[in-house]
Motif scaffolding. Structure first.
Motif, PDB file in Angstrom:
ATOM      1  N   SER A 113       0.843  -1.194   0.000  1.00 20.85           N
ATOM      2  CA  SER A 113       0.000   0.000   0.000  1.00 20.85           C
ATOM      3  C   SER A 113       0.880   1.246   0.000  1.00 20.85           C
ATOM      4  O   SER A 113       1.777   1.375   0.846  1.00 20.85           O
ATOM      5  CB  SER A 113      -0.907   0.013   1.234  1.00 20.85           C
ATOM      6  OG  SER A 113      -1.526   1.271   1.388  1.00 20.85           O
ATOM      7  N   PRO A 114       0.659   2.193  -0.912  1.00 25.51           N
ATOM      8  CA  PRO A 114       1.483   3.414  -0.919  1.00 25.51           C
ATOM      9  C   PRO A 114       1.298   4.237   0.354  1.00 25.51           C
ATOM     10  O   PRO A 114       2.232   4.915   0.795  1.00 25.51           O
ATOM     11  CB  PRO A 114       0.975   4.169  -2.161  1.00 25.51           C
ATOM     12  CG  PRO A 114      -0.374   3.606  -2.450  1.00 25.51           C
ATOM     13  CD  PRO A 114      -0.331   2.185  -1.996  1.00 25.51           C
ATOM     14  N   GLU A 115       0.090   4.157   0.969  1.00 22.90           N
ATOM     15  CA  GLU A 115      -0.153   4.907   2.206  1.00 22.90           C
ATOM     16  C   GLU A 115       0.786   4.454   3.330  1.00 22.90           C
ATOM     17  O   GLU A 115       1.162   5.245   4.187  1.00 22.90           O
ATOM     18  CB  GLU A 115      -1.607   4.729   2.665  1.00 22.90           C
ATOM     19  CG  GLU A 115      -2.633   5.483   1.832  1.00 22.90           C
ATOM     20  CD  GLU A 115      -3.043   4.712   0.584  1.00 22.90           C
ATOM     21  OE1 GLU A 115      -2.570   3.566   0.406  1.00 22.90           O
ATOM     22  OE2 GLU A 115      -3.836   5.260  -0.212  1.00 22.90           O
ATOM     23  N   ARG A 116       1.174   3.204   3.287  1.00 17.99           N
ATOM     24  CA  ARG A 116       2.055   2.674   4.327  1.00 17.99           C
ATOM     25  C   ARG A 116       3.394   3.396   4.334  1.00 17.99           C
ATOM     26  O   ARG A 116       4.049   3.518   5.374  1.00 17.99           O
ATOM     27  CB  ARG A 116       2.273   1.174   4.075  1.00 17.99           C
ATOM     28  CG  ARG A 116       3.148   0.502   5.098  1.00 17.99           C
ATOM     29  CD  ARG A 116       3.254  -0.993   4.824  1.00 17.99           C
ATOM     30  NE  ARG A 116       4.121  -1.654   5.788  1.00 17.99           N
ATOM     31  CZ  ARG A 116       4.429  -2.937   5.748  1.00 17.99           C
ATOM     32  NH1 ARG A 116       3.924  -3.709   4.790  1.00 17.99           N
ATOM     33  NH2 ARG A 116       5.226  -3.466   6.653  1.00 17.99           N
ATOM     34  N   TYR A 117       3.799   3.889   3.190  1.00 19.96           N
ATOM     35  CA  TYR A 117       5.082   4.597   3.068  1.00 19.96           C
ATOM     36  C   TYR A 117       4.901   6.102   2.845  1.00 19.96           C
ATOM     37  O   TYR A 117       5.858   6.805   2.520  1.00 19.96           O
ATOM     38  CB  TYR A 117       5.900   3.996   1.906  1.00 19.96           C
ATOM     39  CG  TYR A 117       6.297   2.558   2.162  1.00 19.96           C
ATOM     40  CD1 TYR A 117       7.483   2.248   2.822  1.00 19.96           C
ATOM     41  CD2 TYR A 117       5.468   1.522   1.748  1.00 19.96           C
ATOM     42  CE1 TYR A 117       7.845   0.937   3.061  1.00 19.96           C
ATOM     43  CE2 TYR A 117       5.818   0.196   1.975  1.00 19.96           C
ATOM     44  CZ  TYR A 117       7.006  -0.095   2.651  1.00 19.96           C
ATOM     45  OH  TYR A 117       7.355  -1.407   2.894  1.00 19.96           O
TER      46      TYR A 117
END
Length: 487
Positions: free
Chosen positions: A474-478
């Motif tokens: 998930s891009p939100e995780r980073y």
């Protein structure tokens, strides 16, 4: 002033008369812009200049279907006829040329009996946009404000989309951005007009679709990358543009002609118009819909068909657009909605738009879907679960188009780098080795967009691949926003 300024029309097709018309149009346009810049709108000079501008345009439109004032390099053309720079029109020619360049306008189009208030709105918006904005932002601001100003007979296109040479990746991105922004603005204008019960001109929709088709044909990577832009507040409008882009790209993959792509793009951009008839509190609801609310939501396909059918009296709407609005949620086995009354087979356009619609909807955060599904999982579900009701051949074409890892997918590499998939590859045997932009390096350091481009097909001295995808994340995780890597 010449007879032209008093509404006497030129002879259609006569280059001499068209040049005279162009000279007169440039003069009155420049005069009205200067008057509005110097005086308040109530001033007699402003009022007179607006009257002359309206009468000049009206006179020309008595024999011509539309007015197309086009900039190409240092030259200006009126309906394909080059306008000559002469002593008596030097100031007007230079002023309009400067205005076009300042806003990156390539074409100003008058498509019907333009009202005086439309000219006033157009010129006032031009003057209200500050010179401190960069050119690209000025064009986007102009398109956005015109979309809310109810000027159905005036339309503009960016200079870089009108046939002038564009060089370099950055410039290609800017063209794609302006095309995308114009598509969103036009869609917003149509939806808001339907919600307010106003008649909306579909000529602008056709122009926007033509620009999107041209971008898919000439600059597919840049325009496809913009489908990763996710603005929750603008979801309704951006979704329609995304579905248009995906559908046109699918049509191209299948082998449609350019004219067929125009028709397909039109149906895709208008497929969800029925939602304009559904109460906003239902379309924007953040919790699960009640049964009566879901029934209203399920009504949007036939509401869209009825809405588009009613617009046929004002602008030409292909019947395919009406059919696709009605069919795009029916599913290939007809188990969807609305329920069919008699045996039928979904049209090819409906099957293409259904796949494009389903993929974009599932990968986007919406009011009732705060966490979007990762693109690779969406493709897997669309392909392997027949209950979803998608045409498997169209889904296969989508996978071949966007790859196993679609543009915008956030991936972790075996080098411990984190990247965003930037584009796919044409080799069917390498669909799992796209072009990736590194967003976070192996040491965990964040790289500013657009990151560092790497090709996963590259091999080292030992003949082994230098990088491979380990997993999707998930891009939100980073803390990553995929759209940032494409704008």
């Amino acid at each position: 002033m010449s007879d032209l300024l008093h509404g006497h029309p030129p002879v259609s097709g006569d280059e001499g008369h068209i040049r005279a018309a162009g000279r007169g149009l440039l003069i009155v346009l420049h005069t009205a812009l200067r008057a509005l810049k110097l005086y308040p709108v109530e001033n007699a000079t402003v009022q007179k200049s607006l009257d002359e501008l309206q009468q000049t345009a009206k006179g020309f439109l008595e024999t011509e279907q539309e007015i197309e004032l086009r900039l190409n390099g240092d030259f200006m053309f009126l309906n394909g006829v080059r306008l000559r720079l002469e002593l008596d029109n030097f100031a007007a020619f230079s002023g309009v040329l400067s205005m076009f360049r300042a806003f990156d306008i390539g074409v100003l189009r008058v498509m019907g009996p333009v009202e005086r208030r439309e000219w006033l709105a157009f010129l006032s918006i031009l003057l209200s946009i500050t010179d401190t904005q960069v050119v690209e932002d000025r064009f986007v601001a102009l398109v956005d404000r015109l979309g809310g100003a109810n000027v159905p007979n005036l339309d503009i296109e960016p200079a870089s989309a009108t046939g002038e040479e564009v060089g370099g990746e950055r410039e290609a991105k800017e063209v794609a951005k302006r095309t995308y922004a114009q598509g969103v603005a036009v869609t917003k204008e149509v939806v808001n007009s339907i919600r307010m019960g106003r008649t909306s001109s579909l000529k602008k929709v056709k122009r926007a679709v033509q620009m999107i088709v041209d971008q898919v044909l000439n600059n597919e990577t840049s325009i496809m990358g913009l489908t990763t832009l996710r603005d929750y507040d603008e979801y309704t409008f951006m979704h329609s543009v995304n579905v248009c882009i995906f559908a046109v790209a699918l049509g191209r993959k299948i082998g449609f002609s350019k004219l067929q792509l125009y028709d397909l793009g039109m149906t895709a951009l208008l497929h969800d118009m029925g939602k304009a008839k559904v109460p906003i509190e239902i379309t924007n609801k953040t919790s699960s819909l009640e049964d009566h609310e879901w029934r209203k939501m399920q009504a949007h396909p036939w509401l869209g068909a009825m809405t588009l059918f009613s617009l046929r009296g004002y602008d030409e709407i292909p019947y395919r657009s009406i059919l696709v609005a009605h069919e795009h949620h029916m599913r290939i086995d007809l188990s969807g909605y609305p329920r069919h009354v008699r045996p039928r087979e979904l049209g090819l356009f409906s099957r293409i738009v259904a796949v494009a619609d389903g993929f974009d909807a599932a990968t986007t955060r919406r009011s009732y879907q705060t966490v979007p599904i990762e693109p690779d999982q969406v493709l897997k579900e669309m392909w392997s679960n027949p209950k979803r009701g998608y045409d498997p051949m169209i889904v296969k074409a989508l996978i071949n188009l966007i790859g196993v890892y679609p543009v915008g997918t956030c991936v972790i590499l075996d080098t411990l780098e984190v990247g965003i998939v930037a584009s796919t590859v044409s080799d069917r045997n390498s669909l799992n080795r796209p072009l990736v932009r590194i967003a976070i390096d192996a040491d965990g350091g964040a790289l500013a967009p657009p990151g560092i481009a790497v090709d996963l097909q590259e091999t080292g001295a030992d003949g082994q691949y230098a990088r491979s995808i380990v997993k999707v994340t998930s891009p939100e995780r980073y803390g990553l926003v995929p759209g940032d890597f494409f704008v």
